[in-house]
Enzyme design. Structure first.
Site, PDB file in Angstrom:
ATOM      1  N   LYS A 182      -3.879  -4.791   7.819  1.00 24.02           N
ATOM      2  CA  LYS A 182      -3.865  -4.161   9.132  1.00 24.02           C
ATOM      3  C   LYS A 182      -3.737  -2.653   8.973  1.00 24.02           C
ATOM      4  O   LYS A 182      -2.684  -2.111   8.701  1.00 24.02           O
ATOM      5  CB  LYS A 182      -2.714  -4.659  10.010  1.00 24.02           C
ATOM      6  CG  LYS A 182      -3.009  -4.285  11.467  1.00 24.02           C
ATOM      7  CD  LYS A 182      -1.807  -4.086  12.340  1.00 24.02           C
ATOM      8  CE  LYS A 182      -1.082  -2.788  12.198  1.00 24.02           C
ATOM      9  NZ  LYS A 182      -1.817  -1.587  12.652  1.00 24.02           N
ATOM     10  N   GLU A 257       7.410   0.664   1.283  1.00 20.72           N
ATOM     11  CA  GLU A 257       7.367   2.054   0.833  1.00 20.72           C
ATOM     12  C   GLU A 257       7.530   2.891   2.089  1.00 20.72           C
ATOM     13  O   GLU A 257       6.636   2.950   2.927  1.00 20.72           O
ATOM     14  CB  GLU A 257       6.048   2.344   0.110  1.00 20.72           C
ATOM     15  CG  GLU A 257       6.154   3.547  -0.798  1.00 20.72           C
ATOM     16  CD  GLU A 257       5.673   4.823  -0.149  1.00 20.72           C
ATOM     17  OE1 GLU A 257       6.510   5.500   0.510  1.00 20.72           O
ATOM     18  OE2 GLU A 257       4.484   5.155  -0.292  1.00 20.72           O
ATOM     19  N   CYS A 291       4.564  10.918   2.498  1.00 16.82           N
ATOM     20  CA  CYS A 291       5.897  10.300   2.429  1.00 16.82           C
ATOM     21  C   CYS A 291       6.768  10.987   1.379  1.00 16.82           C
ATOM     22  O   CYS A 291       7.984  11.048   1.523  1.00 16.82           O
ATOM     23  CB  CYS A 291       5.783   8.817   2.161  1.00 16.82           C
ATOM     24  SG  CYS A 291       4.755   8.432   0.745  1.00 16.82           S
ATOM     25  N   GLU A 389      13.075  12.779   8.572  1.00 18.44           N
ATOM     26  CA  GLU A 389      11.697  12.966   8.117  1.00 18.44           C
ATOM     27  C   GLU A 389      10.849  13.476   9.290  1.00 18.44           C
ATOM     28  O   GLU A 389      10.803  12.863  10.346  1.00 18.44           O
ATOM     29  CB  GLU A 389      11.124  11.641   7.609  1.00 18.44           C
ATOM     30  CG  GLU A 389       9.735  11.822   7.031  1.00 18.44           C
ATOM     31  CD  GLU A 389       9.162  10.542   6.438  1.00 18.44           C
ATOM     32  OE1 GLU A 389       9.234   9.497   7.097  1.00 18.44           O
ATOM     33  OE2 GLU A 389       8.634  10.607   5.313  1.00 18.44           O
TER      34      GLU A 389
END
Ligand code: ADP
Ligand code: MG
Length: 493
Positions: A182, A257, A291, A389
């Protein structure tokens, strides 16, 4: 006779059991070019029912073939053919990737080359999986078999769309799993174009399915589905936590992750030019939508003032522009949602710290989600811009007095994906390497990523590793087989 030329809006369906199928609800969603804010595609929404069809197709391909009969060698050959298809279509795929997610074309070209390399790597690894013989007593034989985990649902983000698909599909197929991929709803196009070649390279129907839709519906349906054995997820920590909870009822295997707030640590003795460059590269590559972005820049007090100045001067010269222009070093952010998120952090940053450069929308562009590369300095490590983040081109620069303080601040975060240290002193470099609690550490560089080496985080940056043999391990179960060599009865009763 002139009409205003509108870009053609291409339509895509879901790829289930080797066929393109419409949504069971007939719904579609729009996909945008973030540099023009125009719709470039309409994609069929996969409902929970469509997700169920995809899982059933993968289940059937895994349980009754022909995938289980396909040899490891032949799986490897299919992966090599996928790599070849990517290389043949590299220019078109790179252009589509750049258009859909806003990244500079030159970066997209590197991504697509890495996609091909990833399929080649796992193509070579497919027939290198072996078991072992275990040293049990002489009257028995014990050995281990490595078997594919089954059906993997793979939920991926929008920052490296086709590359993240490759990191998921290649090791899973090498291991013998079947997949339901997906893509992120913002950036499904390259994966969908790629799916066009699945039949040609000999992937049997159902072995790889690609379904589309928002995470809360399509993704969640996969997470809850009892026919799925494993979830591989790359995305935000918040969604990672939702996935772990959702997978608990059926005890699916999960690898995650997630995000990071990675420290990039500069000592005064570092090579000056390389360090200034590395600080910028670490946080501004791919518009900071990375990331492992080195978004916390820790600088030794002795060079701190000069370092902030040098970074600022260079950051001001970073070329923002349309993704398809070759000189562009930074494109727009991926979506309106991400633009709003990042600009709200910019407002917060201006209150929490001092602004060296940037801090808002890049005003040269009338349209598109362009944000200035932004450097905040004198940031306290307890500030939100230093802890959360942001996933955009925003650097928080923090001074430190000595090595001990650098290590303390570097580790003072719930995340642990990556970190980097810059110094010419190898004693200091490796002390810092050992002390940093993160899954990937660079010395005198930041961001290079190779398929041969493991990728993944400590702490709340997730668990499991991708790439290298580690990446394939996550798609394998271990079966222990005990063979009795002693013909006498057990003699217990
Ligand atoms: P972002 O916040 O940048 O959109 P996400 O972590 O939300 O990042 O998205 C990463 C991927 O996870 C996307 O494919 C998205 O559709 C999917 N996703 C989001 N929410 C869920 C959910 N509740 N369950 C499963 N997948 C999800
Ligand atoms: Mg989201």
């Amino acid at each position: 006779m002139s009409t205003t030329a509108k870009p053609t809006v291409k339509t895509y369906q879901n790829y289930i059991n080797g066929q393109w199928v419409p949504s069971s609800s007939n719904e579609t969603f729009a996909v945008y070019d973030p540099s023009t804010e125009e719709v470039i595609a309409e994609v069929a929404t996969a409902t929970a029912r469509d997700a169920d069809q995809a899982v059933k197709a993968a289940r059937a391909a895994f349980d009754s073939g022909p995938w289980p009969e396909t040899t490891a060698q032949d799986r490897g050959r299919i992966l090599f053919k996928l790599a070849e298809k990517v290389r043949q279509n590299a220019a078109a795929l790179a252009e589509l990737e750049a258009r859909n997610c806003g990244k500079p074309i030159v970066e997209a070209e590197f991504d697509i080359a890495d996609v091909a390399t990833c399929f080649e790597y796992y193509g070579g690894l497919a027939n290198k999986v072996t078991g072992s013989v275990n040293p049990v007593p002489a009257n028995a034989l014990s050995f281990t078999m490595r078997e594919p985990m089954g059906v993997a649902a793979q939920i991926i983000p929008w920052n490296y769309p086709l590359l993240m698909a490759a990191w998921k599909l290649a090791p899973a197929l090498a291991a013998g799993c079947c997949c339901v991929l997906k893509p992120a709803e913002q950036t499904p196009l390259t994966a969908l174009e790629f799916a066009n070649c699945f039949m040609e390279v000999g992937l049997p129907p159902g072995v790889v399915n690609v379904i589309n839709g928002v995470g809360e519906v399509t993704g969640a349906a996969l997470v809850a589905h009892p026919g799925v054995d494993k979830i591989a997820f790359t995305g935000s920590a918040a969604v990672g936590k939702v996935i772990v909870k959702g997978a608990a009822d059926t005890l699916k295997r999960v690898t995650l992750e997630l995000g990071g707030k990675s420290p990039n640590v500069f000592f005064a003795d570092a090579d000056w030019e390389a360090a200034v460059d590395g600080a910028l590269f670490g946080v501004f590559i791919n518009q900071g939508e990375v990331c492992s972005a080195g978004s916390r820049i820790l600088v030794e007090r002795k060079i701190y003032g000069k370092f902030v100045e040098a970074m600022t001067e260079k950051a001001k010269r970073i070329k923002l522009g349309p993704p398809l222009e070759r000189e562009t070093k930074m494109g727009p952010l991926v979506s309106k949602e991400q633009y709003d998120r990042v600009t709200s952090y910019l407002e917060l940053g201006k209150k929490e710290a001092k602004t060296a450069t940037g801090g808002g929308r890049a005003k040269a562009f009338g349209k598109g989600y362009y944000v200035e590369p932004t450097i905040f300095y004198d940031v306290n490590n307890s500030a939100r811009i230093s802890r959360e983040e942001i996933f955009g081109p925003v650097a928080s620069v923090i001074p430190f007095e000595n090595e001990g303080e650098a290590i303390h601040v570097a580790n003072d975060t719930p995340y642990g994906l990556a970190g980097a240290v810059w110094t010419r002193d190898i004693y200091k470099a490796f002390r810092v390497v050992k002390s940093m609690r993160a899954g990937i550490i660079w010395v005198n560089h930041m961001q290079p990523t190779y398929v041969e080496a493991p990728w993944g985080g400590y702490k709340q940056s997730g668990f499991g590793r991708e790439l290298g043999p580690w990446g394939m391990e996550e798609y394998l179960e271990t079966k222990q087989v005990f063979v009795n060599l002693d013909e006498a009865p057990i003699g217990w009763y």
